[in-house]
Motif scaffolding. Sequence first.
Motif, PDB file in Angstrom:
ATOM      1  N   ASP A 257       0.815  -1.216   0.000  1.00  0.00           N
ATOM      2  CA  ASP A 257       0.000   0.000   0.000  1.00  0.00           C
ATOM      3  C   ASP A 257       0.846   1.262   0.000  1.00  0.00           C
ATOM      4  O   ASP A 257       0.572   2.216  -0.738  1.00  0.00           O
ATOM      5  N   GLU A 258       1.899   1.288   0.823  1.00  0.00           N
ATOM      6  CA  GLU A 258       2.698   2.509   0.894  1.00  0.00           C
ATOM      7  C   GLU A 258       3.419   2.800  -0.418  1.00  0.00           C
ATOM      8  O   GLU A 258       3.622   3.958  -0.794  1.00  0.00           O
ATOM      9  N   ASP A 259       3.774   1.729  -1.151  1.00  0.00           N
ATOM     10  CA  ASP A 259       4.443   1.937  -2.434  1.00  0.00           C
ATOM     11  C   ASP A 259       3.455   2.386  -3.509  1.00  0.00           C
ATOM     12  O   ASP A 259       3.804   3.183  -4.389  1.00  0.00           O
ATOM     13  N   LYS A 261       0.842   4.203  -2.852  1.00  0.00           N
ATOM     14  CA  LYS A 261       0.602   5.615  -2.527  1.00  0.00           C
ATOM     15  C   LYS A 261       1.767   6.484  -2.992  1.00  0.00           C
ATOM     16  O   LYS A 261       1.563   7.619  -3.438  1.00  0.00           O
TER      17      LYS A 261
END
Length: 687
Positions: A257-259, A261
């Motif tokens: 998810d962080e990548d 985003k």
Amino acid sequence: DMCEQLLAAEQSTYHNTLLALRGFCSLHAQDHHGALQDFQRVIEHESPHPSSCIKALCGRGLIRISGGSNYLTALDYITACQLKLDETIFTIKSYVPWNQRGLLLKVLQEEGQMMLQKKRYPGGSSFSFQKKQTGLCTSLTLKVFCFVGFFFFFFSHSRDAPGVFQLASLLVELDSSDEASPILCADALYQMGRGEEAHEMLSLALSRNPQRAPVLARLALLQLKRGSVYDGNQLLRRLIRIGDSSCLLPVLDIFQDEDRKLLQRHCRWRALAILKGKQEAAAIKEAIAHLSFAILAAGGYAEDCLLTRARCYGRLGQMKTAIFDFNAVLKEDPRNVQALSGRGFVHLALRQQKEAVQDLISALKVEAGAVIPAILSLKPEAQGLVTGWLLQHGRATLSELMATKDVPAEETLGDLLTMAKALTKICRAAQHHIFYTDVLMANGEHQEALKHLQEAFGHCPAEDTARARLAVLQLQGRNVAGAAAPLSVLARRDEKDLAFLLNFVDTKKQQHLAQAAAQEGKVLMKGHNHQQALGYHSLAVLASRANPRYLRHRAACLVHLKKYEKALKDMEKVIQGHGCNSPKTQAGDHCCQGFLLLALAREEAAVQHYMQALQLDEPLALGTISECPGRESLTQTFHKIAQYNFEKQRYEEAWKITDYGLKIGKSSELQKLKARLKREASSCSIH
């Protein structure tokens, strides 16, 4: 047969190996049932032999492909790889025929990819599914791992990646020319937290095929994750030039998810940076591509990116695509002001008036303060079109409301107030202030309407429309004659607007207004000021709801101005209302109509009206004819029309016209025609 003989022997040193070999013999002989029994016995043996178990797992995996259990096939091969990768490679190369190996590789690739994308059995772990469906395999795994001296728990979502990595390594060894297997291996490495190794593998794959879009997409994401913004941008630009953005979808399912985003933020920032610079088509297209990446990274919906992309499509003239993006935003948020106004502007560019007005009004209702600057940012021509369409719609709606006063219209009036107020801020044209005043009056806010009117036009407006409205608003506190003057001016200029304004005056005051206007009109006509008198007579007609008496006065005024067509229309209305009028009055009206028709060279119709007048009241008709147009002149007209009917052999009609013509004047020509008609009648009787 050899395997069976050896298995029948008392010595059972190679029992599991023989069972695995016999299983493959049965498999090649298409005896899947017998093969599965042998493979199962090897896997369930109390003292499992790793090499034999690998063969049994590979064989059982092949059988499961034919049964459609591709996922279970992948689990068997992952288990085999985790036992011993080299042995698994050897087994496949030795025991799996060439004609089955291609299908096996494809199935393993697809299942491995789905494991990483978490698309297989969402909501539960692979391990829990396996425990329910294939307890034998789980039992085997524990036994085998006990045998080799360690325990390895796998097939939960957090542990899929190591197994898929080994599976992908197997696929790379089996076919080094295949481009999908290294990508699967890199994806597994990424999920295992080994990003640098994944980067190296992808770089190697890219060196072999520089145009491979899936590799470019993964490398771009890894470069951004490493903080190499420049390299990431270059890779994204190469991906854009290839034109295959669909390859991002499976990548985004794999990345954390962080990548995702991070990719979304970067692509959005990059698009905005591009749009701040050049506005050429190529730059806008590149910005659209980055925005598309950002939207994909957000899972398909990113409001700000969709709105920006829609505007970009609009600049490129791709209006339908722009509407599609605006619709996507409005589906999630029907009151989104930017999407409503943006879609309205697209409809404006397409000259779709109804749709544009509907969207812009909806946007104004939500937040007028945001829509007005957007309209003001348009080119003057577009601004004029927007305000013209809004005013046209508002006028039509308000007129409809005033025509149906009994219908509740609070909400509609509220919408009109919002729109009218916005129009006065967009363009301080007189017509916009007039419209806002009208809406305030319709809403019962008379003091507010008076205040706005005086602020916009002063206490003594020069505009006729403004003066007329000021007269209506001040009608309560001033004499009717004073109000009649500005309203009569509007009557000469725009009767439709005056008729609309009179909706705000009660019936009793309208009657007094009509009487005062008619009286003033008569005075002006006596002074031969017919043009000014016409305005008063028109006001009297409108205020009295087309009273026949005032229609006659206006028709007389129009005759003096030689506007015979308009006068004729007034007299037609008068004659249509002949019901309770006396014959004398009706005769006078028909004489007037006849005169107007003569003036318009419509002699046959004129003769008919004069005959009706003579029939209703002969003395009055003859007296009127003597004054105008004169007996002699009219007698000649009667003779002309009678002669025409005679030539057309319409003898009865010719006789009737001749008879009435002789009542007007003793014309020798008419007498001769009557004699000829008598002879024709006698001839018809003889024959």
